[in-house]
Design a protein around this motif. Structure first.
Motif, PDB file in Angstrom:
ATOM      1  N   PRO A   1       0.850  -1.196   0.000  1.00  0.00           N
ATOM      2  CA  PRO A   1       0.000   0.000   0.000  1.00  0.00           C
ATOM      3  C   PRO A   1       0.883   1.243   0.000  1.00  0.00           C
ATOM      4  CG  PRO A   1      -0.384  -1.373   1.972  1.00  0.00           C
ATOM      5  CD  PRO A   1       0.778  -1.960   1.246  1.00  0.00           C
TER       6      PRO A   1
ATOM      7  N   GLN B   1       0.135   3.857   1.753  1.00  0.00           N
ATOM      8  CA  GLN B   1       0.124   4.065   3.193  1.00  0.00           C
ATOM      9  C   GLN B   1      -0.668   2.920   3.804  1.00  0.00           C
ATOM     10  OE1 GLN B   1       1.669   6.185   5.176  1.00  0.00           O
ATOM     11  NE2 GLN B   1       2.491   7.577   3.630  1.00  0.00           N
TER      12      GLN B   1
ATOM     13  N   ARG C   1       5.865  12.063   1.484  1.00  0.00           N
ATOM     14  CA  ARG C   1       6.088  10.914   2.371  1.00  0.00           C
ATOM     15  C   ARG C   1       6.684   9.747   1.573  1.00  0.00           C
ATOM     16  NH1 ARG C   1       3.975  11.603   7.722  1.00  0.00           N
ATOM     17  NH2 ARG C   1       4.808   9.524   8.035  1.00  0.00           N
TER      18      ARG C   1
ATOM     19  N   THR D   1       7.271   5.677   8.922  1.00  0.00           N
ATOM     20  CA  THR D   1       6.501   5.620  10.162  1.00  0.00           C
ATOM     21  C   THR D   1       5.066   5.236   9.824  1.00  0.00           C
ATOM     22  OG1 THR D   1       5.661   7.904  10.207  1.00  0.00           O
ATOM     23  CG2 THR D   1       7.862   7.541  11.075  1.00  0.00           C
TER      24      THR D   1
ATOM     25  N   ASP E   1       2.900  -0.792   5.647  1.00  0.00           N
ATOM     26  CA  ASP E   1       2.942  -0.610   4.191  1.00  0.00           C
ATOM     27  C   ASP E   1       4.325  -0.951   3.628  1.00  0.00           C
ATOM     28  OD1 ASP E   1       4.487   1.514   5.085  1.00  0.00           O
ATOM     29  OD2 ASP E   1       2.906   2.990   4.798  1.00  0.00           O
TER      30      ASP E   1
HETATM   31  N1  SAM Z   1       4.064   4.964   5.993  1.00  0.00           N
HETATM   32  C1  SAM Z   1       5.444   5.332   5.786  1.00  0.00           C
HETATM   33  C2  SAM Z   1       5.614   6.823   5.944  1.00  0.00           C
HETATM   34  O1  SAM Z   1       4.698   7.586   5.633  1.00  0.00           O
HETATM   35  O2  SAM Z   1       6.666   7.260   6.451  1.00  0.00           O
HETATM   36  C3  SAM Z   1       5.988   4.873   4.464  1.00  0.00           C
HETATM   37  C4  SAM Z   1       5.229   5.432   3.293  1.00  0.00           C
HETATM   38  S1  SAM Z   1       6.011   4.976   1.760  1.00  0.00           S
HETATM   39  C5  SAM Z   1       5.060   5.976   0.651  1.00  0.00           C
HETATM   40  C6  SAM Z   1       5.399   3.371   1.489  1.00  0.00           C
HETATM   41  C7  SAM Z   1       5.955   2.818   0.197  1.00  0.00           C
HETATM   42  O3  SAM Z   1       7.345   2.559   0.367  1.00  0.00           O
HETATM   43  C8  SAM Z   1       5.372   1.494  -0.207  1.00  0.00           C
HETATM   44  O4  SAM Z   1       4.195   1.669  -0.954  1.00  0.00           O
HETATM   45  C9  SAM Z   1       6.494   0.896  -1.046  1.00  0.00           C
HETATM   46  O5  SAM Z   1       6.398   1.376  -2.376  1.00  0.00           O
HETATM   47  C10 SAM Z   1       7.750   1.482  -0.441  1.00  0.00           C
HETATM   48  N2  SAM Z   1       8.472   0.540   0.439  1.00  0.00           N
HETATM   49  C11 SAM Z   1       7.931  -0.324   1.307  1.00  0.00           C
HETATM   50  N3  SAM Z   1       8.881  -0.984   1.971  1.00  0.00           N
HETATM   51  C12 SAM Z   1      10.066  -0.518   1.513  1.00  0.00           C
HETATM   52  C13 SAM Z   1      11.422  -0.816   1.824  1.00  0.00           C
HETATM   53  N4  SAM Z   1      11.756  -1.708   2.754  1.00  0.00           N
HETATM   54  N5  SAM Z   1      12.375  -0.140   1.136  1.00  0.00           N
HETATM   55  C14 SAM Z   1      12.034   0.780   0.205  1.00  0.00           C
HETATM   56  N6  SAM Z   1      10.780   1.101  -0.133  1.00  0.00           N
HETATM   57  C15 SAM Z   1       9.798   0.451   0.528  1.00  0.00           C
END
Ligand code: SAM
Length: 167
Positions: free
Chosen positions: A41, A43, A103, A113, A132
């Motif tokens: 997702p 988020q 974000r 976060t 996410d």
């Molecule tokens: N909820 C957190 C925030 O707002 O700080 C992260 C938001 S970020 C937009 C979430 C996205 O990061 C996911 O949809 C995915 O595309 C990417 N993602 C998830 N896990 C990851 C990882 N371990 N390393 C790099 N990108 C990642």
């Protein structure tokens, strides 16, 4: 879908300084249903799928009391992100915004976060909903959701300081 590693139209990358003044200890690992960034997702949502956080020793004792809180703030290290963009085009349409106004996982210190719902605590394992991140993402920290947490330490003068009235 492509992973978020390519430079898009009008995006700006910089040569970041060599890291040196801070160190992190990963305190656990997060298991989620998503193996690819493009499947996650954007988020997390509190009604999302169960995810499992494993806390490593010697930090398991630090979980004592966490079951009191219905929601937690989870900090994690978005380890697959590039870290050098100062302007990004999330929609890949040529329109860009500064990294700190987004974000996006792409940032100099790729800390993610999320506020999650705590479903269960079983020894070093927490079941939560609201993440996410990809499976295997390193865990940086866990805290009670700030809206649920009442400081246990006595008040300090700064607690009562206010600024000028908003105009
Ligand atoms: N909820 C957190 C925030 O707002 O700080 C992260 C938001 S970020 C937009 C979430 C996205 O990061 C996911 O949809 C995915 O595309 C990417 N993602 C998830 N896990 C990851 C990882 N371990 N390393 C790099 N990108 C990642």
């Amino acid at each position: 879908m492509t992973p978020r590693d390519e430079i898009r139209t009008n995006e700006v990358a910089v040569a970041p300084p060599v890291p040196g003044d801070a160190g992190l200890v990963f305190v656990g690992r997060i298991a989620t249903p998503w193996t690819e960034r493009t499947d996650c997702p954007r988020q997390g949502r509190l009604d999302g799928p169960d995810c499992r956080i494993e806390v490593f020793e010697p930090w398991v004792a630090a979980l004592d009391g966490i079951g009191r809180y219905e929601r937690l703030e989870v900090l994690y290290w978005l380890h697959r992100s590039r870290r050098d963009l100062v302007r990004q085009s999330p929609a890949d349409d040529g329109a860009t915004r500064g990294t700190f106004a987004l974000r996006s996982p792409v940032r100099p210190n790729p800390i993610g976060t999320a506020v999650v719902r705590l479903v269960a605590v079983d020894g070093p394992f927490l079941t939560v909903r609201g993440l996410d991140c990809v499976d295997g993402t390193p865990l940086v920290d866990l805290k009670p959701d700030r809206t649920l947490f009442v400081p246990l330490a006595p008040p300090q003068p700064g607690d009562f300081e206010t600024g000028p009235a908003a105009s």
